[in-house]
Design an enzyme around this catalytic site. Sequence first.
Site, mmCIF file in Angstrom:
data_model
loop_
_atom_site.group_PDB
_atom_site.id
_atom_site.type_symbol
_atom_site.label_atom_id
_atom_site.label_comp_id
_atom_site.label_asym_id
_atom_site.label_seq_id
_atom_site.Cartn_x
_atom_site.Cartn_y
_atom_site.Cartn_z
ATOM 1 C CG ASN A 130 33.612 39.702 36.725
ATOM 2 O OD1 ASN A 130 33.297 40.627 35.999
ATOM 3 N ND2 ASN A 130 33.034 38.519 36.659
ATOM 4 C CB ILE A 131 40.080 39.864 35.938
ATOM 5 C CG1 ILE A 131 39.853 41.379 35.729
ATOM 6 C CG2 ILE A 131 41.126 39.318 34.952
ATOM 7 C CD1 ILE A 131 41.044 42.242 36.110
ATOM 8 C CD GLU A 132 34.682 34.485 35.378
ATOM 9 O OE1 GLU A 132 34.649 33.742 34.367
ATOM 10 O OE2 GLU A 132 33.691 34.699 36.092
ATOM 11 C CB CYS B 80 35.313 40.073 43.028
ATOM 12 S SG CYS B 80 34.691 38.460 43.513
ATOM 13 C CD GLU C 63 32.295 43.290 44.202
ATOM 14 O OE1 GLU C 63 32.988 42.669 43.357
ATOM 15 O OE2 GLU C 63 31.185 42.897 44.581
ATOM 16 C CB CYS D 115 31.797 37.335 47.172
ATOM 17 S SG CYS D 115 33.551 37.780 47.181
ATOM 18 C CB CYS E 41 34.361 41.691 47.770
ATOM 19 S SG CYS E 41 35.127 41.082 46.255
HETATM 20 N N1 THU Z 1 31.805 38.361 41.179
HETATM 21 C C1 THU Z 1 32.210 39.648 41.356
HETATM 22 O O1 THU Z 1 33.047 40.159 40.607
HETATM 23 N N2 THU Z 1 31.665 40.349 42.370
HETATM 24 C C2 THU Z 1 30.652 39.907 43.159
HETATM 25 O O2 THU Z 1 30.204 40.636 44.028
HETATM 26 C C3 THU Z 1 30.094 38.562 42.965
HETATM 27 C C4 THU Z 1 30.866 37.684 42.047
HETATM 28 C C5 THU Z 1 32.334 37.620 40.041
HETATM 29 C C6 THU Z 1 33.283 36.518 40.371
HETATM 30 C C7 THU Z 1 33.152 35.637 39.157
HETATM 31 O O3 THU Z 1 33.992 36.147 38.129
HETATM 32 C C8 THU Z 1 31.704 35.810 38.721
HETATM 33 O O4 THU Z 1 31.275 37.014 39.335
HETATM 34 C C9 THU Z 1 30.791 34.673 39.130
HETATM 35 O O5 THU Z 1 30.921 34.399 40.475
#
Ligand code: THU
Length: 139
Positions: free
Chosen positions: A45-47, A56, A58, A93, A96
């Site tokens: 994941n890259i915020e 996300c 995935e 999520c 995804c």
């Molecule tokens: N996130 C994912 O990368 N994949 C998931 O299946 C659930 C959520 C990330 C998004 C965000 O960066 C952090 O988790 C919290 O929601």
Amino acid sequence: MDRAMAQKLAGQAIEAMGRAYAPYSGFQVGAALLTREGKIYLGCNIENAAYSPSNCAERTAFFKAVSEGERHFSAICIVGGKGGALTGYTAPCGVCRQVMREFCDPEIFRVVLAVDEEHWQEYLLKDLLPMGFGPENLK
Ligand code: THU
């Protein structure tokens, strides 16, 4: 999926999780996407400070793979936890799941949720996204 492949994907997803950029949620996620030919693409994941541009793990893996010309996938393994602590299963999520639906046969594509290389759960995409809307609906 056989045990050796699940262990391999889980190990690689954990490695990818180590590269998560999650300074806002602190929740780190890693994914290992397996193509039908046996190649593995990793994602984390890259915020983002503006929040909504966040991606996300995935989708990072899918977008890397598709941008390299891949279109056929057999499974994805996902790991995640607060601060990278692997204490429970992290399910994908809804967004995804929809991206998976675009490129994967829901009857065949496997979603593997792992906590480590010895503990995982396996689902078919059709069970995680029942009655999904997909490319064939637009034909
Ligand atoms: N996130 C994912 O990368 N994949 C998931 O299946 C659930 C959520 C990330 C998004 C965000 O960066 C952090 O988790 C919290 O929601």
